[in-house]
Design a protein around this motif. Structure first.
Motif, PDB file in Angstrom:
ATOM      1  N   TYR A   1     -11.890  -7.697  -1.064  1.00 35.57           N
ATOM      2  CA  TYR A   1     -10.723  -6.930  -1.499  1.00 35.57           C
ATOM      3  C   TYR A   1     -10.288  -5.927  -0.430  1.00 35.57           C
ATOM      4  CZ  TYR A   1      -7.658  -4.033  -4.358  1.00 35.57           C
ATOM      5  OH  TYR A   1      -6.578  -3.341  -4.845  1.00 35.57           O
TER       6      TYR A   1
ATOM      7  N   THR B   1       1.364 -12.183   0.823  1.00 35.67           N
ATOM      8  CA  THR B   1      -0.054 -11.892   0.572  1.00 35.67           C
ATOM      9  C   THR B   1      -0.435 -10.444   0.832  1.00 35.67           C
ATOM     10  OG1 THR B   1      -0.614 -12.593   2.829  1.00 35.67           O
ATOM     11  CG2 THR B   1      -0.721 -14.260   1.086  1.00 35.67           C
ATOM     12  N   ASN B   2       0.546  -9.565   0.973  1.00 34.69           N
ATOM     13  CA  ASN B   2       0.268  -8.140   1.154  1.00 34.69           C
ATOM     14  C   ASN B   2      -0.617  -7.873   2.373  1.00 34.69           C
ATOM     15  OD1 ASN B   2       0.510  -5.423   0.522  1.00 34.69           O
ATOM     16  ND2 ASN B   2      -1.241  -5.431  -0.888  1.00 34.69           N
TER      17      ASN B   2
ATOM     18  N   ARG C   1      -2.854  -9.788   3.746  1.00 43.03           N
ATOM     19  CA  ARG C   1      -4.142 -10.465   3.788  1.00 43.03           C
ATOM     20  C   ARG C   1      -4.017 -11.784   4.546  1.00 43.03           C
ATOM     21  NH1 ARG C   1      -7.828  -8.154   0.602  1.00 43.03           N
ATOM     22  NH2 ARG C   1      -7.084  -6.716  -0.990  1.00 43.03           N
TER      23      ARG C   1
ATOM     24  N   LYS D   1      -9.114  -7.275   4.792  1.00 38.81           N
ATOM     25  CA  LYS D   1      -7.991  -8.194   4.618  1.00 38.81           C
ATOM     26  C   LYS D   1      -8.002  -9.346   5.617  1.00 38.81           C
ATOM     27  CE  LYS D   1      -4.885  -4.823   2.500  1.00 38.81           C
ATOM     28  NZ  LYS D   1      -3.522  -4.219   2.527  1.00 38.81           N
ATOM     29  N   ASP D   2      -8.658  -9.182   6.742  1.00 35.63           N
ATOM     30  CA  ASP D   2      -8.677 -10.225   7.765  1.00 35.63           C
ATOM     31  C   ASP D   2      -9.921 -11.091   7.574  1.00 35.63           C
ATOM     32  OD1 ASP D   2      -9.102 -11.678  10.219  1.00 35.63           O
ATOM     33  OD2 ASP D   2      -7.682 -10.329  11.182  1.00 35.63           O
TER      34      ASP D   2
ATOM     35  N   SER E   1       0.818  -1.216   0.000  1.00 34.07           N
ATOM     36  CA  SER E   1       0.000   0.000   0.000  1.00 34.07           C
ATOM     37  C   SER E   1       0.850   1.264   0.000  1.00 34.07           C
ATOM     38  CB  SER E   1      -0.958   0.019   1.194  1.00 34.07           C
ATOM     39  OG  SER E   1      -1.763  -1.137   1.207  1.00 34.07           O
TER      40      SER E   1
END
Length: 684
Positions: free
Chosen positions: A379, A251-252, A254, A382-383, A121
């Motif tokens: 999207y 996974t950025n 996530r 994330k959790d 991000s």
């Protein structure tokens, strides 16, 4: 549907069926009624979000992992590098950077240049500042988190434009250290100091780079195609990589329960079963629901379903293991399909016949909208714990519209033989629609004869079985409908749980699938209205089978999109249209006395198909061609069998099983008489 006897003025029938009254009262639905209908349809949105939660909350990120610094086993499998040369670096632009890359900064400004390191991000991680002071070179490495800035100094011997190369650990030429080369000066970053610790951390966290005072850059990174299931999991001759020792997930930020509970590299079977368990609960739900709706009412049955799914969904947000999630998903499936079927029947019986197609499309359209909303929620949330918790909270709100209306007047009159309560429901409908029709001036009856009155009483299980044996046409129609529902359920959910196998990006794939489904629902109204239910459903199934055959052709439409993907998307749209249409078709085919059970048994068949559908993801991973051939055969069989059923366009809904058989007999006798007449003419 009985028109009954008429008053002397011939205007309003003295005796009317509930369907006649609903048609008259609902001829011009009020905005208030339409708003309530939309509120009831919101349950379909929640149904889609709960059903598809594992697609995102438990997705398998087989392309989202990277090698841990120093893992020789991982480096050996991911050893192909892609070179990008002479890329102009526009001011303030960020470029994506994979770990193990080598980046060369070309023609740095004579005074000062800075390379900024960013994580997911675009968050700031740190910077590398490069200062030129005559022949002196000063490198300042700063971290935005835990380390104090560290300054490295050296003297250059060359005098040309400065070019610096940063090689992260695991790059093409380095394995265990990071190196910064500026001109003819090499900064060895393999000693134990804070710079090394920072750069080693950066290897795992840097996602983007930006710069000031840099004219162009050269980038060399591992080929992303190497990050795949085969290299991660290995095979019979090569062992799989070890998490945290050889690789880490990328996974950025996530979370996914597939990672939390190790459902990868062999464990994906449990994930597929998790999707099927939901429909296992749905099988129980449809069986229970059919009896609940006909014995206790559509509204009461739906409320039972609402309560079950809300509790199960909130509990799932705290699931500590896959086994606990199995229980929650089973209860979710049961509750969702009890509630959804109850609301659907209730809506049909409160909707005028002229708007029934639109109501059916609206119900399915909101499901497609839920499909799309779920993709956007997944999207941004994330959790996975919060993703399922939000579904549970929204389910609580979706109960409110159901509490605002009484149960179906047709249920009260036909199933409970309670004319007064049926009258009260119709009065409520007249009031909310602003109709001046006086329900008290007529006598309500959904029965055509004394024999019908005896047969229309809600039969028990044994009586139902007796009716299916007694009235052959009722049984034949039920069996064909069950096959249509089973095929629709299998194909629909087969695609719905497999788009990650058919596309590159899970969110883009499901977004296009959701939009395609919405377009299918919007476009199906025309053929259903003007061509009839039977012809339309036949066309949908046969068109789907053709697209599955076309998908077998190995043709690329672009570098990232194939004919297979396009054909599967079109095929799934035809299946969605068929699935939507058979809801209306079955409700109109089934006699009132057996409607709850017919819809229940048909939905039960759909749940069997739905139970098997999520396993299509495994079938696609084993053999795409074989799976598409299977889809072609069963879709074509459904289209052919549909020809045997009667159409219901502009045909009154039958009240009893006897009426279904009588209509069939009259049709057969009519054909025989027509045939005899033709033979007589020929003989003459």
């Amino acid at each position: 549907m009985s028109q009954g006897t008429r008053s002397e003025d011939g205007d309003i029938p003295v005796t009317m069926s509930t369907e006649d009254v609903v048609n008259k009262i609902g001829a011009k639905p009020s905005p208030k009624f339409l708003l309530l209908v939309v509120g009831l349809m919101s349950f379909q949105i929640m149904k889609a979000m709960v059903a598809y939660f594992p697609n995102f909350g438990g997705y398998l990120p087989y392309k989202e992992w990277r090698c841990v610094a120093g893992s020789q086993d991982c480096y050996g499998r991911v050893n192909d590098f892609v070179f990008q040369g002479n890329n102009t670096w526009p001011k303030e632009d960020m470029i994506e950077l994979e770990n193990r890359c080598t980046i060369t900064l070309g023609e740095l400004d004579a005074g000062e240049s800075t390379l900024f390191l960013h994580g997911g991000s675009g968050r700031d991680i740190g910077s590398i500042k490069i200062q030129q002071q005559l022949n002196n070179l000063v490198i300042t490495v700063s971290s935005s988190t835990s380390y104090d800035p560290v300054t490295l100094k050296a003297v250059r011997t060359d005098t040309g434009p400065l070019t610096c190369t940063l090689q992260f650990t695991g790059s093409k030429t380095l394995e265990d250290s990071s190196t910064l080369i500026c001109g003819d000066v090499i900064f060895e970053l393999d000693s134990e100091n804070e710079v090394v610790h920072f750069l080693k951390d950066a290897v795992q966290t840097v996602k983007f780079l930006s710069a000031e005072g840099v004219d162009y850059y050269l980038l060399e990174c591992p080929d992303k195609d190497q990050y795949n299931k085969n290299n991660l999991c290995g095979n019979s001759s090569i062992k799989g990589l070890i998490r945290d020792t050889d690789f880490s997930w990328y996974t950025n930020g996530r979370s996914t329960f597939a990672i939390d509970w190790n459902l990868y590299c062999g464990g994906e079977v449990l994930r597929s079963i998790l999707g099927s368990v939901f429909f296992g609960g749905a099988i129980l739900g449809t069986f229970i629901g059919g009896n609940l709706f006909d014995l206790f009412g559509r509204k009461t049955g739906a409320l039972v379903g609402y309560g079950m799914v809300t509790i199960a969904t909130l509990a799932a947000s705290f699931a500590p293991s896959i086994w606990f999630m199995f229980v929650c998903r089973f209860l979710q499936g049961a509750g969702v399909y009890i509630g959804a079927t109850g609301v659907f029947v209730l809506l049909l019986e409160y909707t005028a016949l002229r708007f029934r197609i639109q109501a059916n499309i609206g119900v399915q359209l909101t499901f497609g909208i839920g499909y799309l909303i779920n993709t956007f929620f997944a999207y941004f949330i994330k959790d996975w714990h919060w993703l399922v918790a939000v579904d549970g909270i929204l389910f609580v709100l979706s109960i409110i519209p159901l509490l605002l209306l009484p149960d179906s007047p047709r249920f009260y009159l036909v199933n409970k033989r309670d004319e007064e309560r049926a009258r009260k429901s119709l009065k409520w409908l007249a009031k909310i629609n602003g109709s001046d029709f006086d329900v008290d001036t007529i006598r309500l009856s959904d029965l055509e004869s004394a024999n019908d009155q005896k047969d229309v009483e809600e039969p028990g299980f044994l009586e139902t079985m007796r009716d299916f044996l007694k009235y052959k046409e009722l049984l034949v129609q039920l069996l064909i409908q069950m096959w249509l529902w089973l095929v629709a359920g299998f194909l629909y959910y087969g695609f719905s749980f497999s788009w990650n196998e058919l596309g590159e990006n899970i969110y883009i794939s499901y977004m296009f699938a959701a939009l395609g489904e919405i377009l299918a629902y919007l476009g199906m109204g025309f053929p259903i209205k003007y061509l009839g239910r039977r012809v339309s459903i036949m066309g949908f199934y046969l068109a789907a089978s053709i697209t599955f055959l076309v998908a077998l052709l190995p043709f690329k439409l672009s570098s990232s999109f194939s004919l297979e993907q396009l054909s599967c998307l079109l095929g799934s749209m035809f299946v969605s249209a068929a699935f939507c249409a058979i809801y209306l078709y079955s409700a109109e085919l089934a006699p009132t006395s057996h409607r709850g059970k017919v819809l229940g048994y048909s939905s039960f068949a759909a749940r069997i198909g739905s139970f098997c559908g999520p396993q299509a993801a495994l079938l696609f991973s084993w053999s795409k061609a074989g799976t598409l051939v299977l889809f072609t055969v069963i879709s074509a069989s459904a289209g052919i069998l549909c020809y045997r059923l009667p159409d219901t366009k502009d045909v009154p809904t039958p009240s009893t099983a006897a009426e279904v058989q009588r209509r069939k007999d009259e049709k057969v006798n009519g054909r025989r008489e027509a045939g005899a007449t033709y033979e007589n003419k020929c003989a003459t």
